[in-house]
Scaffold this active site. Structure first.
Site, PDB file in Angstrom:
ATOM      1  N   GLN A   1      86.412  56.733  49.399  1.00 41.33           N
ATOM      2  CA  GLN A   1      85.613  57.832  49.926  1.00 41.33           C
ATOM      3  C   GLN A   1      86.502  58.771  50.748  1.00 41.33           C
ATOM      4  O   GLN A   1      86.062  59.830  51.164  1.00 41.33           O
ATOM      5  CB  GLN A   1      84.488  57.280  50.803  1.00 41.33           C
ATOM      6  CG  GLN A   1      83.519  56.381  50.059  1.00 41.33           C
ATOM      7  CD  GLN A   1      82.585  55.650  51.008  1.00 41.33           C
ATOM      8  OE1 GLN A   1      81.542  56.166  51.391  1.00 41.33           O
ATOM      9  NE2 GLN A   1      82.975  54.458  51.423  1.00 41.33           N
TER      10      GLN A   1
ATOM     11  N   ALA B   1      91.344  46.484  59.196  1.00 39.74           N
ATOM     12  CA  ALA B   1      91.921  46.410  57.845  1.00 39.74           C
ATOM     13  C   ALA B   1      93.437  46.264  57.869  1.00 39.74           C
ATOM     14  O   ALA B   1      94.002  45.537  57.053  1.00 39.74           O
ATOM     15  CB  ALA B   1      91.525  47.669  57.066  1.00 39.74           C
TER      16      ALA B   1
ATOM     17  N   CYS C   1      91.819  82.918  46.098  1.00 39.19           N
ATOM     18  CA  CYS C   1      92.303  82.515  44.779  1.00 39.19           C
ATOM     19  C   CYS C   1      93.366  83.506  44.316  1.00 39.19           C
ATOM     20  O   CYS C   1      93.130  84.718  44.320  1.00 39.19           O
ATOM     21  CB  CYS C   1      91.136  82.491  43.791  1.00 39.19           C
ATOM     22  SG  CYS C   1      91.621  82.130  42.104  1.00 39.19           S
TER      23      CYS C   1
ATOM     24  N   TYR D   1      88.378  72.120  58.322  1.00 43.51           N
ATOM     25  CA  TYR D   1      89.156  71.400  57.299  1.00 43.51           C
ATOM     26  C   TYR D   1      90.651  71.604  57.483  1.00 43.51           C
ATOM     27  O   TYR D   1      91.454  70.717  57.184  1.00 43.51           O
ATOM     28  CB  TYR D   1      88.678  71.783  55.897  1.00 43.51           C
ATOM     29  CG  TYR D   1      87.419  71.037  55.554  1.00 43.51           C
ATOM     30  CD1 TYR D   1      86.156  71.607  55.754  1.00 43.51           C
ATOM     31  CD2 TYR D   1      87.470  69.722  55.107  1.00 43.51           C
ATOM     32  CE1 TYR D   1      85.000  70.892  55.515  1.00 43.51           C
ATOM     33  CE2 TYR D   1      86.326  69.002  54.863  1.00 43.51           C
ATOM     34  CZ  TYR D   1      85.094  69.589  55.069  1.00 43.51           C
ATOM     35  OH  TYR D   1      83.950  68.860  54.845  1.00 43.51           O
TER      36      TYR D   1
ATOM     37  N   HIS E   1      84.923  61.300  46.939  1.00 43.50           N
ATOM     38  CA  HIS E   1      84.503  62.456  47.753  1.00 43.50           C
ATOM     39  C   HIS E   1      85.535  63.582  47.716  1.00 43.50           C
ATOM     40  O   HIS E   1      85.573  64.433  48.616  1.00 43.50           O
ATOM     41  CB  HIS E   1      84.219  62.009  49.194  1.00 43.50           C
ATOM     42  CG  HIS E   1      83.060  61.076  49.286  1.00 43.50           C
ATOM     43  ND1 HIS E   1      82.796  60.319  50.405  1.00 43.50           N
ATOM     44  CD2 HIS E   1      82.103  60.737  48.391  1.00 43.50           C
ATOM     45  CE1 HIS E   1      81.708  59.569  50.190  1.00 43.50           C
ATOM     46  NE2 HIS E   1      81.269  59.814  48.982  1.00 43.50           N
TER      47      HIS E   1
ATOM     48  N   CYS F   1      88.382  77.362  43.453  1.00 44.01           N
ATOM     49  CA  CYS F   1      87.973  78.770  43.476  1.00 44.01           C
ATOM     50  C   CYS F   1      86.452  78.846  43.432  1.00 44.01           C
ATOM     51  O   CYS F   1      85.818  78.247  42.554  1.00 44.01           O
ATOM     52  CB  CYS F   1      88.574  79.519  42.286  1.00 44.01           C
ATOM     53  SG  CYS F   1      87.954  81.188  42.142  1.00 44.01           S
TER      54      CYS F   1
HETATM   55  N1  APR Z   1      89.460  48.554  59.865  1.00 47.20           N
HETATM   56  C1  APR Z   1      88.345  48.384  59.110  1.00 47.20           C
HETATM   57  N2  APR Z   1      87.178  49.024  59.367  1.00 47.20           N
HETATM   58  C2  APR Z   1      87.140  49.840  60.428  1.00 47.20           C
HETATM   59  C3  APR Z   1      88.266  50.053  61.276  1.00 47.20           C
HETATM   60  C4  APR Z   1      89.465  49.357  60.944  1.00 47.20           C
HETATM   61  N3  APR Z   1      90.569  49.515  61.665  1.00 47.20           N
HETATM   62  N4  APR Z   1      87.915  50.926  62.250  1.00 47.20           N
HETATM   63  C5  APR Z   1      86.614  51.250  62.031  1.00 47.20           C
HETATM   64  N5  APR Z   1      86.150  50.596  60.941  1.00 47.20           N
HETATM   65  C6  APR Z   1      84.819  50.689  60.325  1.00 47.20           C
HETATM   66  C7  APR Z   1      83.683  50.999  61.276  1.00 47.20           C
HETATM   67  O1  APR Z   1      83.158  49.836  61.894  1.00 47.20           O
HETATM   68  C8  APR Z   1      82.675  51.683  60.356  1.00 47.20           C
HETATM   69  O2  APR Z   1      81.798  50.735  59.792  1.00 47.20           O
HETATM   70  O3  APR Z   1      84.865  51.770  59.433  1.00 47.20           O
HETATM   71  C9  APR Z   1      83.557  52.295  59.259  1.00 47.20           C
HETATM   72  C10 APR Z   1      83.647  53.818  59.260  1.00 47.20           C
HETATM   73  O4  APR Z   1      82.388  54.332  58.944  1.00 47.20           O
HETATM   74  P1  APR Z   1      82.136  55.898  58.784  1.00 47.20           P
HETATM   75  O5  APR Z   1      82.724  56.598  59.909  1.00 47.20           O
HETATM   76  O6  APR Z   1      80.678  56.044  58.518  1.00 47.20           O
HETATM   77  O7  APR Z   1      82.999  56.292  57.498  1.00 47.20           O
HETATM   78  P2  APR Z   1      82.654  56.119  55.949  1.00 47.20           P
HETATM   79  O8  APR Z   1      81.880  54.890  55.691  1.00 47.20           O
HETATM   80  O9  APR Z   1      83.920  56.287  55.212  1.00 47.20           O
HETATM   81  O10 APR Z   1      81.728  57.408  55.682  1.00 47.20           O
HETATM   82  C11 APR Z   1      81.274  57.663  54.390  1.00 47.20           C
HETATM   83  O11 APR Z   1      80.396  59.787  55.033  1.00 47.20           O
HETATM   84  O12 APR Z   1      80.734  61.530  56.428  1.00 47.20           O
HETATM   85  C12 APR Z   1      80.768  61.158  55.117  1.00 47.20           C
HETATM   86  O13 APR Z   1      82.048  62.003  53.305  1.00 47.20           O
HETATM   87  C13 APR Z   1      82.150  61.297  54.500  1.00 47.20           C
HETATM   88  O14 APR Z   1      83.358  59.757  53.083  1.00 47.20           O
HETATM   89  C14 APR Z   1      82.569  59.858  54.238  1.00 47.20           C
HETATM   90  C15 APR Z   1      81.243  59.142  54.105  1.00 47.20           C
END
Ligand code: APR
Length: 253
Positions: free
Chosen positions: A103, A234, A150, A69, A121, A129
């Site tokens: 998230q 995005a 803490c 982290y 999340h 703590c």
């Molecule tokens: N713009 C839009 N989407 C994108 C881009 C971009 N530039 N680059 C990648 N992606 C998409 C991918 O195609 C994929 O579908 O973003 C998504 C990322 O997916 P994950 O890696 O699974 O992330 P997320 O959906 O946020 O994961 C959910 O899982 O690991 C846990 O707690 C963690 O919050 C997280 C949760």
């Protein structure tokens, strides 16, 4: 500017007055140089999440978890919000009611000016703590020594993020769910729609009659259910959407 073709309906809804919910995932921060979890080169490709992102992993090896982290905090601190973050903050400035349910734990939405948001999340920038359960903000990019302790009771601190096998913060999730039920327009941006209960929010909104649009270069399990899928990044698609709706990017929330 991305050559996307939003439907006239989506442009009308962006221009309209109805309630808006935006749900974001790691894909929104990818163009800021922060790896996603499940894409090629994603965090979970090199690391088993069960060894760094569960309460059991923390109990077994808190230093290992903290190194993971601490690395993510340093990356997030060095990153900048990208046009996707700014577009979401600009959209917030023009709409009421508006809610961003993220998230993401990196804090880039907040740094771009988003205010009406819930962190489903948790946040990398909050510490909890392990004895008292109290939380506080800590913006230090690199913590030392690890694990941090803490100041009040000396117990170990943990990152205030939601780990696998842990429940989401209920108040935040309830707020997002209420917004999903009340929304006219829902934008689902940069999430693989694989992790529940966050992934249920667009389905709740669809069942309540909302217009749900997904922005993701790749299809996800949600794609077949949404009203519109915009296959792009995005950081390019969101500014283009705002331009199509005549919404200025430079308005802060
Ligand atoms: N713009 C839009 N989407 C994108 C881009 C971009 N530039 N680059 C990648 N992606 C998409 C991918 O195609 C994929 O579908 O973003 C998504 C990322 O997916 P994950 O890696 O699974 O992330 P997320 O959906 O946020 O994961 C959910 O899982 O690991 C846990 O707690 C963690 O919050 C997280 C949760």
């Amino acid at each position: 500017m991305a050559s996307i073709a939003p439907s006239p309906r989506l442009v009308a809804l962006l221009r309209g007055r109805g309630a808006v919910l935006v749900l974001t995932g790691a894909g929104v921060s990818r163009e800021s140089g922060i790896a996603t979890f499940r894409d090629g080169g994603g965090l979970w490709e090199g690391i088993d999440p069960m060894t760094v992102a569960t309460p059991r992993a923390f109990a077994a090896d808190p230093e290992l978890v903290w190194r993971f982290y601490d690395e993510r905090r340093a990356h997030a601190a060095a990153a900048q919000p990208n046009p996707a973050h700014h577009a979401i903050a600009a959209l917030e400035a023009t709409r009421r009611p508006f809610l961003l349910a993220t998230q993401n734990v990196d804090g880039l939405h907040e740094r771009a000016g988003s205010r009406a948001l819930v962190r489903l999340h948790g946040s990398l920038w909050r510490l909890r703590c392990t004895a008292e359960g109290t939380e506080h903000d800590d913006p230090t990019p690199r913590l030392a020594p690890l694990p941090p302790r803490c100041a009040a009771c000396g117990a170990m601190l943990r990152p205030a993020v939601v780990w696998f096998e842990e429940p989401l913060p209920m108040a935040e999730f309830d707020r997002a769910e209420r917004a999903a039920k009340a929304a006219s327009l829902v934008l689902v941006v940069g999430t693989s729609s694989l992790v529940y209960p966050a992934a249920a929010l667009p389905l709740t909104a669809l069942a309540a009659g909302a217009y749900v649009a997904e922005i993701n270069p790749e299809p996800t399990p949600l794609t077949a259910s949404v009203r519109e899928h915009l296959p792009g990044e995005a950081g390019a698609v969101l500014p283009a959407l705002l331009a199509a709706a005549g919404i200025p990017m430079d308005r802060a929330a």
